[in-house]
Scaffold this motif. Structure first.
Motif, PDB file in Angstrom:
ATOM      1  N   LEU A 331       0.840  -1.205   0.000  1.00  0.00           N
ATOM      2  CA  LEU A 331       0.000   0.000   0.000  1.00  0.00           C
ATOM      3  C   LEU A 331       0.870   1.248   0.000  1.00  0.00           C
ATOM      4  CD1 LEU A 331      -3.011  -0.655   2.407  1.00  0.00           C
ATOM      5  CD2 LEU A 331      -3.057  -0.362  -0.062  1.00  0.00           C
ATOM      6  N   ASN A 332       0.406   2.249  -0.739  1.00  0.00           N
ATOM      7  CA  ASN A 332       1.155   3.492  -0.915  1.00  0.00           C
ATOM      8  C   ASN A 332       0.695   4.510   0.125  1.00  0.00           C
ATOM      9  OD1 ASN A 332       2.715   5.552  -1.970  1.00  0.00           O
ATOM     10  ND2 ASN A 332       1.266   6.044  -3.605  1.00  0.00           N
ATOM     11  N   CYS A 333       1.118   4.321   1.365  1.00  0.00           N
ATOM     12  CA  CYS A 333       0.594   5.145   2.457  1.00  0.00           C
ATOM     13  C   CYS A 333       1.097   6.578   2.433  1.00  0.00           C
ATOM     14  CB  CYS A 333       0.919   4.497   3.799  1.00  0.00           C
ATOM     15  SG  CYS A 333      -0.008   2.974   4.094  1.00  0.00           S
ATOM     16  N   GLN A 334       2.028   6.901   1.546  1.00  0.00           N
ATOM     17  CA  GLN A 334       2.430   8.302   1.460  1.00  0.00           C
ATOM     18  C   GLN A 334       1.448   9.124   0.620  1.00  0.00           C
ATOM     19  OE1 GLN A 334       6.175   8.977  -0.582  1.00  0.00           O
ATOM     20  NE2 GLN A 334       5.839   7.255  -1.964  1.00  0.00           N
ATOM     21  N   HIS A 335       0.522   8.454  -0.085  1.00  0.00           N
ATOM     22  CA  HIS A 335      -0.514   9.178  -0.819  1.00  0.00           C
ATOM     23  C   HIS A 335      -1.574   9.655   0.178  1.00  0.00           C
ATOM     24  CE1 HIS A 335      -3.794  10.081  -3.563  1.00  0.00           C
ATOM     25  NE2 HIS A 335      -2.967   9.913  -4.599  1.00  0.00           N
ATOM     26  N   PRO A 336      -1.994  10.922   0.110  1.00  0.00           N
ATOM     27  CA  PRO A 336      -2.938  11.428   1.120  1.00  0.00           C
ATOM     28  C   PRO A 336      -4.254  10.676   1.166  1.00  0.00           C
ATOM     29  CG  PRO A 336      -2.633  13.011  -0.688  1.00  0.00           C
ATOM     30  CD  PRO A 336      -1.571  11.982  -0.827  1.00  0.00           C
ATOM     31  N   ARG A 337      -4.762  10.186   0.025  1.00  0.00           N
ATOM     32  CA  ARG A 337      -6.021   9.451   0.043  1.00  0.00           C
ATOM     33  C   ARG A 337      -5.859   8.046   0.623  1.00  0.00           C
ATOM     34  NH1 ARG A 337     -10.596  12.541  -0.094  1.00  0.00           N
ATOM     35  NH2 ARG A 337     -10.560  13.982  -1.868  1.00  0.00           N
ATOM     36  N   VAL A 338      -4.666   7.462   0.503  1.00  0.00           N
ATOM     37  CA  VAL A 338      -4.421   6.166   1.125  1.00  0.00           C
ATOM     38  C   VAL A 338      -4.268   6.342   2.636  1.00  0.00           C
ATOM     39  CG1 VAL A 338      -2.994   4.086   1.114  1.00  0.00           C
ATOM     40  CG2 VAL A 338      -3.372   5.350  -1.013  1.00  0.00           C
ATOM     41  N   THR A 339      -3.589   7.408   3.033  1.00  0.00           N
ATOM     42  CA  THR A 339      -3.549   7.748   4.455  1.00  0.00           C
ATOM     43  C   THR A 339      -4.956   7.932   4.997  1.00  0.00           C
ATOM     44  OG1 THR A 339      -1.343   8.750   4.460  1.00  0.00           O
ATOM     45  CG2 THR A 339      -2.894   9.573   6.091  1.00  0.00           C
ATOM     46  N   GLN A 340      -5.803   8.647   4.257  1.00  0.00           N
ATOM     47  CA  GLN A 340      -7.190   8.841   4.682  1.00  0.00           C
ATOM     48  C   GLN A 340      -7.921   7.507   4.794  1.00  0.00           C
ATOM     49  OE1 GLN A 340      -9.620  11.118   1.988  1.00  0.00           O
ATOM     50  NE2 GLN A 340     -11.461  10.876   3.230  1.00  0.00           N
ATOM     51  N   PHE A 341      -7.726   6.641   3.823  1.00  0.00           N
ATOM     52  CA  PHE A 341      -8.369   5.319   3.830  1.00  0.00           C
ATOM     53  C   PHE A 341      -8.009   4.545   5.098  1.00  0.00           C
ATOM     54  CE2 PHE A 341      -7.650   0.787   2.519  1.00  0.00           C
ATOM     55  CZ  PHE A 341      -8.988   0.399   2.497  1.00  0.00           C
ATOM     56  N   VAL A 342      -6.734   4.503   5.434  1.00  0.00           N
ATOM     57  CA  VAL A 342      -6.308   3.765   6.624  1.00  0.00           C
ATOM     58  C   VAL A 342      -6.868   4.420   7.879  1.00  0.00           C
ATOM     59  CG1 VAL A 342      -4.330   2.999   7.974  1.00  0.00           C
ATOM     60  CG2 VAL A 342      -4.232   2.914   5.470  1.00  0.00           C
ATOM     61  N   LEU A 343      -6.781   5.747   7.966  1.00  0.00           N
ATOM     62  CA  LEU A 343      -7.285   6.434   9.156  1.00  0.00           C
ATOM     63  C   LEU A 343      -8.796   6.295   9.285  1.00  0.00           C
ATOM     64  CD1 LEU A 343      -5.138   9.695   9.106  1.00  0.00           C
ATOM     65  CD2 LEU A 343      -4.869   7.713  10.596  1.00  0.00           C
ATOM     66  N   ASP A 344      -9.511   6.366   8.174  1.00  0.00           N
ATOM     67  CA  ASP A 344     -10.968   6.174   8.222  1.00  0.00           C
ATOM     68  C   ASP A 344     -11.307   4.790   8.755  1.00  0.00           C
ATOM     69  OD1 ASP A 344     -11.460   8.709   7.253  1.00  0.00           O
ATOM     70  OD2 ASP A 344     -11.918   8.065   5.206  1.00  0.00           O
ATOM     71  N   ALA A 382      -0.319  12.364  10.734  1.00  0.00           N
ATOM     72  CA  ALA A 382      -1.787  12.388  10.750  1.00  0.00           C
ATOM     73  C   ALA A 382      -2.339  11.507  11.869  1.00  0.00           C
ATOM     74  CB  ALA A 382      -2.326  11.932   9.398  1.00  0.00           C
ATOM     75  N   LEU A 383      -1.741  10.357  12.054  1.00  0.00           N
ATOM     76  CA  LEU A 383      -2.214   9.428  13.084  1.00  0.00           C
ATOM     77  C   LEU A 383      -2.058  10.024  14.475  1.00  0.00           C
ATOM     78  CD1 LEU A 383      -3.153   6.518  13.842  1.00  0.00           C
ATOM     79  CD2 LEU A 383      -0.729   5.892  13.883  1.00  0.00           C
ATOM     80  N   ARG A 384      -0.930  10.664  14.733  1.00  0.00           N
ATOM     81  CA  ARG A 384      -0.633  11.134  16.078  1.00  0.00           C
ATOM     82  C   ARG A 384      -1.481  12.329  16.480  1.00  0.00           C
ATOM     83  NH1 ARG A 384       5.691  11.902  16.161  1.00  0.00           N
ATOM     84  NH2 ARG A 384       5.285  12.445  18.347  1.00  0.00           N
ATOM     85  N   GLN A 385      -2.006  13.075  15.507  1.00  0.00           N
ATOM     86  CA  GLN A 385      -2.819  14.240  15.873  1.00  0.00           C
ATOM     87  C   GLN A 385      -4.303  13.931  15.893  1.00  0.00           C
ATOM     88  OE1 GLN A 385      -5.052  16.161  13.612  1.00  0.00           O
ATOM     89  NE2 GLN A 385      -4.878  14.319  12.354  1.00  0.00           N
ATOM     90  N   ASP A 386      -4.695  12.707  15.531  1.00  0.00           N
ATOM     91  CA  ASP A 386      -6.112  12.387  15.448  1.00  0.00           C
ATOM     92  C   ASP A 386      -6.715  12.297  16.854  1.00  0.00           C
ATOM     93  OD1 ASP A 386      -8.476  10.347  15.352  1.00  0.00           O
ATOM     94  OD2 ASP A 386      -8.183  10.996  13.281  1.00  0.00           O
ATOM     95  N   PRO A 387      -7.739  13.096  17.156  1.00  0.00           N
ATOM     96  CA  PRO A 387      -8.257  13.125  18.534  1.00  0.00           C
ATOM     97  C   PRO A 387      -8.941  11.833  18.957  1.00  0.00           C
ATOM     98  CG  PRO A 387      -9.609  14.489  17.077  1.00  0.00           C
ATOM     99  CD  PRO A 387      -8.391  14.093  16.290  1.00  0.00           C
ATOM    100  N   LEU A 388      -9.568  11.104  18.038  1.00  0.00           N
ATOM    101  CA  LEU A 388     -10.208   9.850  18.409  1.00  0.00           C
ATOM    102  C   LEU A 388      -9.169   8.761  18.638  1.00  0.00           C
ATOM    103  CD1 LEU A 388     -12.741   8.113  18.817  1.00  0.00           C
ATOM    104  CD2 LEU A 388     -12.756   7.710  16.343  1.00  0.00           C
ATOM    105  N   LEU A 389      -8.199   8.654  17.744  1.00  0.00           N
ATOM    106  CA  LEU A 389      -7.191   7.609  17.859  1.00  0.00           C
ATOM    107  C   LEU A 389      -6.210   7.884  18.994  1.00  0.00           C
ATOM    108  CD1 LEU A 389      -6.585   6.944  14.068  1.00  0.00           C
ATOM    109  CD2 LEU A 389      -8.095   5.720  15.645  1.00  0.00           C
ATOM    110  N   ALA A 390      -6.235   9.104  19.526  1.00  0.00           N
ATOM    111  CA  ALA A 390      -5.413   9.409  20.695  1.00  0.00           C
ATOM    112  C   ALA A 390      -5.864   8.627  21.919  1.00  0.00           C
ATOM    113  CB  ALA A 390      -5.462  10.910  20.990  1.00  0.00           C
TER     114      ALA A 390
END
Length: 698
Positions: A331-344, A382-390
């Motif tokens: 997976l190409n996690c450096q792409h912003p939409r792939v990052t979004q997919f994983v975080l979603d 992105a992961l570290r600043q997410d308030p829910l995943l914190a």
């Protein structure tokens, strides 16, 4: 049942991605949103409730910022659909659009159908001279998996979730099915299911041990690899995820498996029941590859929607997939939409399913950039600043299969990391079979949470997730019983699995009637458990090690869904289970065994002694001829020692002079010595291959 479908789509919202039942301008319907940076068009295909007959196609509107969307009024939950993406079929540019292939929505909350490996699932013609550069025009819709619109979920199991601090965590790595399939106190209809894992008998076991957090092997919707399907074998572990928002139906009760909504409900109830018992649930998640494999693999979902965005491709030949996972694609996690997919996906499992954290399989992939692994990669930011995943635990498997993929100690922030150096040091020290042997210095370093790896950037000792065995490799009973792997049942002529895994059989391969060998195996196994559960850092127990479970020497049992991997409760060792309970009770009772700060930084101190009672000097650490030693823990620099831990890995008893006494024996891992006050100024004869815990008497 659908009676009449609308004639056309209405303008939709480009968020959230996926299919969402909602009200739009007073009208009930479903909003669809699909990302594709390079598609020229995306079609929504509706099917009957069985997913066999296509009823209608609609062309989604857009794109807006790469998102195609549309609102379909008059429909709701239960609607079955798939996607078709139009665009260039130009493998040399990384594009593999093929509208003849029905695609599974990567955001599907419910998946219907039963997957089977078929030639028409490929975007190219199998056997064609041009290979994956050819183009296949067969329609695979009848056999393809399809998404079903899910009803909104009410409430969340997180409402009553426990919040266990990192320094109090005790992880228990467990397979949902394997734990209960042979458990005599769990009803037969619940065995092997989410409900079985939360049955009162299961909860009673977890609570009696003293573990705090279940770390579940993958539970997201997966399919078997084609080579396993050809052999009639399953992917038992589940590291081949296709549905990143769906609990796997194979782990539900049989009555629920064909109803995705019932599977989801069962999973949520499991989490709620475990939470009610004070237990956390962590998921092993696989956001590093998918079942679409390399360029020779099928077109099932992400590849057909946007191969060039979702996957890493070889820079000088974009027709080829970059394989940093050993599974064909990455997976190409450096792409912003792939990052979004994983975080979603992560947010969904926390907010809607109630889980308490994640263990990221092959986690360096998440931080891969064009220049290699970067702890400050966009995904981690992105992961570290997410308030829910914190609110939840983050645990990394800190290696992948690519160049420079071993990244132990280099994950950012509050990540905890699997520490394989602890495993190797503990095995090597107690087995006395490694070359060169593991000495006192290496064991002391790992026992105190591996400061060489984790003592930086405000990371605490808990960052080191300590283990002596996990699902991957030999279970603990096999570590002391086998020198060679025995993986023939996997169908690969014993070529699969790790070669050279550190172990010892004490002279006989496998089970034996030799009482002296069995006694030595038992002592060493118990000493390793004591080392694991009393060490600084975060202990992780592999399910079954507490009852002496064996996998008959198979160190890669990923495709064994049978008694090989199911816990053997009928042969459970009650004394080993009792030892684990006592060890974890000690850990809870004695804060010195689970310090939130490093020794020497907070108040707590540790000192090391030779068996003669003298504090260790530099030459003692380098004395390869002597491995036994002890540690004294005190609550401050001026306080008297409170705890002493004695390590004797030798095959014979050793006398230990007990400095700074008087002492009381609390625990002997070998069970040869009973708890008792110890006379001062008298050497203690320490049993062979044992770890002792002493408490200083005031």
């Amino acid at each position: 049942m659908l009676v009449r479908l609308p004639d056309k789509l209405l303008p939709g919202r480009h968020e959230p991605l996926g299919a969402t039942a909602r009200l739009e301008q007073g009208a009930a319907g479903v909003n669809f949103a699909v990302f594709s940076e390079y598609a020229t068009a995306v079609e929504l295909c509706l099917f009957d409730t069985e997913g066999q007959r296509e009823l209608r196609r609609y062309r989604l509107q857009g794109p807006v910022d790469g998102v195609f969307s549309g609102f379909l009024p008059g429909v709701g939950p239960g609607l079955v659909y798939g996607l078709r993406a139009h665009g260039p079929y130009a493998p040399e540019q990384g594009h593999r659009f093929n509208p003849h292939k029905l695609l599974l929505d990567p955001y599907a909350r419910e998946i219907v159908g039963h997957f089977g490996w078929r030639a028409e699932h490929h975007g190219y013609e199998l056997g064609h001279p041009d290979g994956p550069r050819s183009f296949d025009t067969r329609d695979n819709a009848a056999q393809a998996l399809k998404a079903r619109v899910a009803a909104p979920l009410a409430g969340s199991p997180r409402a009553t979730a426990p919040r266990i601090p990192a320094d109090e965590l005790v992880l228990y790595e467990v397979h949902v099915k394997g734990f209960s399939m042979q458990h005599p106190d769990i009803p037969a209809e619940l065995r092997g299911s989410y409900a079985g894992l939360a049955h009162p008998a299961a909860i009673a076991h977890f609570k009696s041990l003293g573990v705090t957090t279940l770390s579940l092997l993958p539970v997201q919707y997966c399919i078997p690899e084609p080579h396993l399907a050809d052999k009639g074998l399953p992917n038992y572990w589940g590291y081949n995820t296709l549905g990143f928002f769906c609990p796997d139906p194979r782990l539900a009760q049989p009555a629920h498996r064909d109803d995705p909504a019932a599977v989801t409900a069962e999973f949520r109830q499991m989490v709620a029941d475990l939470h009610a018992a004070g237990l956390e649930v962590v998921l092993d998640v696989v956001y590093n590859h998918t079942p679409e494999g390399n360029e020779f693999g099928p077109t099932l979902s992400l590849r057909g929607l946007d191969n060039a965005s979702y996957y890493r491709l070889v820079a000088d030949d974009r027709s080829r997939s970059e394989n940093l996972t050993g599974c064909g694609n990455t997976l190409n996690c450096q792409h912003p939409r792939v990052t979004q997919f994983v975080l979603d996906s992560l947010r969904y499992w926390v907010a809607e399913m109630g889980v308490d954290g994640f263990r990221f399989d092959l986690a360096p992939v998440l931080g891969r950039t064009a220049h290699g692994y970067d702890p400050q990669a966009a995904f981690f930011t992105a992961l570290r600043q997410d308030p829910l995943l914190a609110q939840v635990h983050l645990i990394a498997e800190p290696w992948d299969a690519g160049y420079d993929g071993y990244q132990v100690g280099r994950f950012p922030g509050r990540f905890l990391e699997w520490n394989d150096k602890f495993r190797d040091a503990v095995r090597g020290y107690w087995l006395r079979s490694s070359d060169p042997g593991v000495g006192r210095g290496e064991l002391a370093r790992r026992f105190t949470a591996s400061s060489d790896l984790f003592h930086h950037g405000q990371r605490p000792p808990a960052a080191s997730v300590n283990f002596v065995s996990v699902h991957d490799g030999w279970v603990l009973a096999d570590v002391v019983s086998y020198r060679q792997k025995h993986n023939h049942a996997n169908g690969e002529d014993n070529r699969d699995g790790r070669d050279g895994e550190l172990s010892g059989n004490f002279g006989v391969e496998g089970p034996t009637e030799d009482a002296s060998i069995n006694a030595a195996r038992r002592r060493v196994r118990r000493a390793m458990l004591a080392t694991l559960l009393l060490a600084q850092g975060t202990p992780m127990l592999c399910a079954g090690d507490e009852i002496g479970n064996s996998q008959q020497g198979n160190n890669n049992a990923y495709c064994q869904d049978n008694a090989t991997t199911w816990l053997g409760w009928d042969e459970a060792e009650a004394d080993t289970q009792a030892l684990v309970t006592r060890l974890l009770e000690l850990r809870r009772q004695q804060p010195l065994l689970r310090q939130p700060q490093w020794f020497g930084e907070g108040e707590a101190r540790i000192a090391w002694f030779t068996p003669t009672g003298h504090e260790m000097q530099q030459q003692d650490w380098h004395d390869a001829g002597n491995a036994a030693f002890s540690a004294q823990l005190r609550e401050s620099a001026t306080a008297a020692p409170r705890l002493m831990l004695i390590f004797n890995p030798e095959a014979q008893t050793l006398p230990f002079t007990l400095a700074n006494g008087p002492w009381e024996l609390l625990l002997d891992s070998s069970d040869e010595l009973a708890p008792q006050p110890l006379p001062p100024a008298t050497p203690l004869i320490v049993p062979a291959q044992s770890l002792l815990v002493l408490l200083r008497r005031s």
